[in-house]
Design a protein around this motif. Structure first.
Motif, PDB file in Angstrom:
ATOM      1  N   GLN A  72      -0.930  -9.900  -8.814  1.00 36.84           N
ATOM      2  CA  GLN A  72      -2.024  -9.975  -7.836  1.00 36.84           C
ATOM      3  C   GLN A  72      -3.337 -10.144  -8.573  1.00 36.84           C
ATOM      4  O   GLN A  72      -3.557  -9.539  -9.617  1.00 36.84           O
ATOM      5  N   SER A  73      -4.217 -10.953  -7.997  1.00 38.13           N
ATOM      6  CA  SER A  73      -5.549 -11.042  -8.575  1.00 38.13           C
ATOM      7  C   SER A  73      -6.281  -9.737  -8.331  1.00 38.13           C
ATOM      8  O   SER A  73      -6.295  -9.230  -7.220  1.00 38.13           O
TER       9      SER A  73
ATOM     10  N   GLY B 124      -7.498  -9.608  -4.655  1.00 37.66           N
ATOM     11  CA  GLY B 124      -6.482  -8.827  -3.993  1.00 37.66           C
ATOM     12  C   GLY B 124      -5.389  -9.659  -3.354  1.00 37.66           C
ATOM     13  O   GLY B 124      -4.708  -9.218  -2.439  1.00 37.66           O
ATOM     14  N   GLN B 125      -5.241 -10.895  -3.828  1.00 35.34           N
ATOM     15  CA  GLN B 125      -4.175 -11.757  -3.294  1.00 35.34           C
ATOM     16  C   GLN B 125      -3.221 -12.116  -4.421  1.00 35.34           C
ATOM     17  O   GLN B 125      -3.590 -12.055  -5.594  1.00 35.34           O
ATOM     18  N   PRO B 126      -2.002 -12.564  -4.080  1.00 36.24           N
ATOM     19  CA  PRO B 126      -1.095 -13.034  -5.133  1.00 36.24           C
ATOM     20  C   PRO B 126      -1.746 -14.186  -5.905  1.00 36.24           C
ATOM     21  O   PRO B 126      -2.376 -15.066  -5.310  1.00 36.24           O
ATOM     22  N   VAL B 127      -1.592 -14.148  -7.223  1.00 36.32           N
ATOM     23  CA  VAL B 127      -2.194 -15.171  -8.075  1.00 36.32           C
ATOM     24  C   VAL B 127      -1.759 -16.572  -7.658  1.00 36.32           C
ATOM     25  O   VAL B 127      -2.542 -17.512  -7.654  1.00 36.32           O
TER      26      VAL B 127
ATOM     27  N   PRO C  21      -4.304 -10.962 -14.518  1.00 36.84           N
ATOM     28  CA  PRO C  21      -3.214 -11.823 -14.020  1.00 36.84           C
ATOM     29  C   PRO C  21      -3.662 -13.275 -13.827  1.00 36.84           C
ATOM     30  O   PRO C  21      -2.919 -14.195 -14.158  1.00 36.84           O
ATOM     31  N   VAL C  22      -4.878 -13.484 -13.324  1.00 42.51           N
ATOM     32  CA  VAL C  22      -5.353 -14.855 -13.120  1.00 42.51           C
ATOM     33  C   VAL C  22      -5.546 -15.554 -14.464  1.00 42.51           C
ATOM     34  O   VAL C  22      -5.114 -16.688 -14.654  1.00 42.51           O
TER      35      VAL C  22
END
Ligand SMILES: Nc1ncnc2c1ncn2[C@@H]1O[C@H](COP(=O)(O)OP(=O)(O)OP(=O)(O)O)[C@@H](O)[C@H]1O
Ligand code: SF4
Ligand SMILES: [Mg+2]
Lengths: 336, 326
Positions: free
Chosen positions: B78-79, B83-86, B286-287
């Motif tokens: 997650q970013s 707060g969203q999936p990468v 993560p990003v």
């Protein structure tokens, strides 16, 4: 006598440089008859390659023909526009260069290179051109030409590649081939084969050859006549037997001092005292005078042109009867 | 050939693993993501809790292993920032950048190669010298200056082109700028800005290679055979300049992706580069990791294509071992 195939008259090749004009080839005249082999010998830098390049119209700038003319079949070719001269190259005059290993484009099959050359000059369709290419490969002694035609240059040995190069030069059956040291880059053991092949093909096709080489043995075996070049000029020119056995010019004597047997020991060729002068400091008078064992005082003053010397023509004052007398006179006046 | 591709794919995996590993070892120095995620007044206990939740209390190689493990299951995390999936975050961004890079690369080649050939063949012509001089200016001006000048002229003064963003896109499986005039209007200035440096590079390279090849014996011999200028220049000379051009083109696509970060910033182009810059500011691990992996993947694919192109251009590579000798 019939008109010669090629006539070079008073050719002069210059290179303009920052420090003045270099004269690399100075007032050369020669001719080649149909089907004849003219050997051209001389030390490195004598101007042999430049003469050849100017005949096929591929003198590289800044080099230029400053004077004289070149005639093929009686027609001037030295002043033709590029496109006209292009049509003569390969069609009327073929060329073989020093290094067969680098003369072929590595990215194309030998068949492609043969076919493109054939189709450039002859009205043939692809199929006919391919057949002719296979025939040519067979003729220059490449085994299994139907298969080999689709191979690339790197799949051939040096000797085989030079055979392909010869096939390429013969594609359109030219009347004259300029062969500039066709075997120098090859293994000694193959040189004789290639020369023999070239000689046989040209005899069969009636092709004349200007054969540039350092190898006097090759000249002796192959040429009909020979031109000896020195410092951008012709020192002596005549039938091969006379020049080799009984050269008139002192430089020719020096060159023939040790004729190596074909394929052996070509080093000995330049075993004359001293070295050929650079283009920038060619002495006044005869260019050979610093090295000549027979030099006399006129040689320091005047430059000799080709003079009749019995069976050959030599650029040497020894063969000028008036000059001999004149030399004697100046010799006397010097004593007074 | 198949064995060759498989070998290259295995090497590629190794390359990507290494890239990810190095990336992770560096992330620790970028800053503490937790600072950005919680307010000033968060207690040390709260921070510690989040750190444990994200696994940031672990040494970097453990974090790395976990990342790799998740990636292998298709989970890029997650970013932190959004707060969203990468994958969702990157999903819209990847095509935006790849289209930009693709258009820039094609422009660099389609314009650069002919200019290189021209300046190589007409070495002494005034037009050639002019092109070389202009290209020198093109190389020495920074990307953002060129971008801003373009915006000034075409957006502010002439009002022909939009000054930022992707404008209208058409969905063709992804959102694309390539299938509408509006899309191209938004695309053209960023693409020009991005390709300019590469274009001059290609031109100079092709020119230098042409000059080199024109001096070779086989070109001289091709002339001596009486071939037309066309055949000599384009058949024999140009084809031999291709190898280095292919190599450089491959490398420069990588360069374009890197340069795209600046271009995207100037034009507010919603691509990966812009996202990556924002991710760095926020230490959005993560990003960043996924971005670097993606870039590594593009590099690897392009290298593979380059190698395979060699194979088709150069017969010496094709026939290894089965040459006939004599
Ligand atoms: N581009 C050039 N600029 C100046 N001088 C040149 C140039 N090209 C050739 N020359 C000069 O012209 C002379 C003749 O060169 P050429 O290549 O014809 O010699 P050659 O007899 O073929 O020698 P070799 O046996 O080494 O092949 C040389 O002295 C060389 O220095
Ligand atoms: S002209 Fe004089 S220097 Fe020249 S070759 Fe003859 S004798 Fe020797
Ligand atoms: Mg030479």
């Amino acid at each position: 006598m019939a008109d010669p195939l090629l006539k070079v008259e008073n050719l002069r090749i210059e290179f303009p440089t920052r420090r003045g004009t270099l004269v690399a080839v100075d007032d050369i005249s020669l001719h080649i008859n149909k089907g004849e082999v003219l050997g051209v010998v001389g030390e490195s830098g004598a101007g042999k390659s430049l003469t050849g390049a100017s005949i096929i119209g591929l003198l590289e700038p800044p080099g230029r023909i400053a004077a004289g003319q070149i005639l093929l079949d009686g027609k001037r070719i030295d002043n033709l526009p590029y496109e006209k001269m292009r049509q003569i190259r390969g069609r009327e005059i073929g060329a073989i260069f020093q290094d067969p290993l680098t003369s072929l484009n590595p990215l194309y099959s030998v068949g492609f290179q043969l076919i493109e050359t054939i189709q450039t000059h002859l009205p043939m369709d692809k199929q006919q051109a391919r057949q002719r290419a296979i025939d040519l490969l067979a003729e220059v002694g490449i085994p299994a030409p139907e298969r080999r035609i689709d191979h690339y240059p790197h799949q051939f040995s040096g000797g085989m590649r030079q055979r392909v190069v010869i096939a390429l030069a013969l594609c359109a059956n030219p009347k004259l081939i300029i062969a500039d040291e066709p075997t120098t880059a090859l293994d000694v053991s193959i040189q004789a084969q290639i020369i023999a092949l070239l000689k046989r093909l040209c005899r069969d096709h009636g092709t004349a050859v200007m054969l540039v080489t350092h190898d006097m043995g090759v000249i002796a075996e192959t040429a009909d006549r020979v031109a000896v070049m020195y410092a951008g000029r012709i020192a002596e020119i005549g039938p091969v037997k006379e020049v080799i056995k009984d050269g008139k010019h002192p430089y020719t004597h020096g060159l023939m001092g040790s004729i190596p047997i074909l394929g052996h020991d070509t080093e000995k060729l330049t075993q004359i005292e001293g070295a050929m002068p650079r283009l920038t400091d060619i002495p006044t008078g005869c260019a050979y005078n610093p090295r000549c064992p027979k030099v006399f005082d006129r040689c320091y003053r005047d430059r000799p042109d080709l003079l009749d010397a019995g069976t050959t023509r030599a650029a040497c004052w020894l063969y000028d009867d008036d000059a001999k007398a004149a030399a004697a006179v100046t010799g006397e006046t010097a004593h007074v | 050939m198949i064995a060759f591709i498989i070998r290259r794919l295995l090497q590629s995996l190794l390359v990507m693993g290494t890239v990810a590993f190095i990336a992770f070892s560096l992330f620790n120095f970028v800053g503490d993501p937790v600072n950005n995620m919680v307010g000033q007044e968060a207690t040390e206990a709260e921070r510690e809790y989040i750190r444990q939740l994200l696994g940031l209390d672990q040494p970097f190689y453990i974090q790395f292993m976990r990342f790799v493990g998740n990636v292998l299951q298709g989970d890029f995390g997650q970013s932190y920032r959004l707060g969203q999936p990468v994958l969702n975050v990157l999903g819209d961004r990847v095509p935006a950048t790849l289209e930009l890079v693709f258009v820039a690369a094609v422009m660099a080649l389609v314009i650069g190669v002919p200019m290189g050939v021209y300046t190589g063949l007409k070495r002494y012509a005034i037009s050639s010298k002019l092109m070389l001089t202009i290209s020198l200016i093109g190389v020495s001006l920074p990307t953002f200056v060129i971008g801003i000048m373009l915006i000034l002229v075409f957006s502010v003064w002439l009002n022909w082109l939009p000054s930022f963003g992707r404008g209208q896109t058409v969905n063709v499986g992804w959102d694309s700028n390539l299938f509408s005039l509006e899309g191209w209007k938004s695309m053209i200035m960023p693409a020009i800005t991005l390709c300019l440096f590469q274009l001059t590079l290609v031109m100079r390279l092709v020119r230098a290679e042409m000059l080199e090849v024109l001096r070779t014996d086989y070109v001289k011999f091709a002339r001596a055979r009486g071939l037309s200028n066309r055949a000599v220049h384009f058949g024999h000379a140009l084809k031999n300049t291709l190898m280095p051009v292919i190599t450089i083109t491959g490398l420069q696509v990588g360069g374009l992706i890197a340069f795209a970060i600046i271009t995207e910033t100037v034009f507010q182009w919603p691509g990966m580069g812009l996202l990556f810059l924002q991710a760095i500011q926020f230490v959005d691990i993560p990003v960043m990791a996924t971005y670097l992996l993606l870039v590594a993947l593009v590099f690897v694919i392009i290298n593979l294509i380059v190698d395979m192109t060699y194979y088709f251009v150069d017969p010496r590579l094709r026939t290894e071992g089965k040459g006939g000798g004599h």
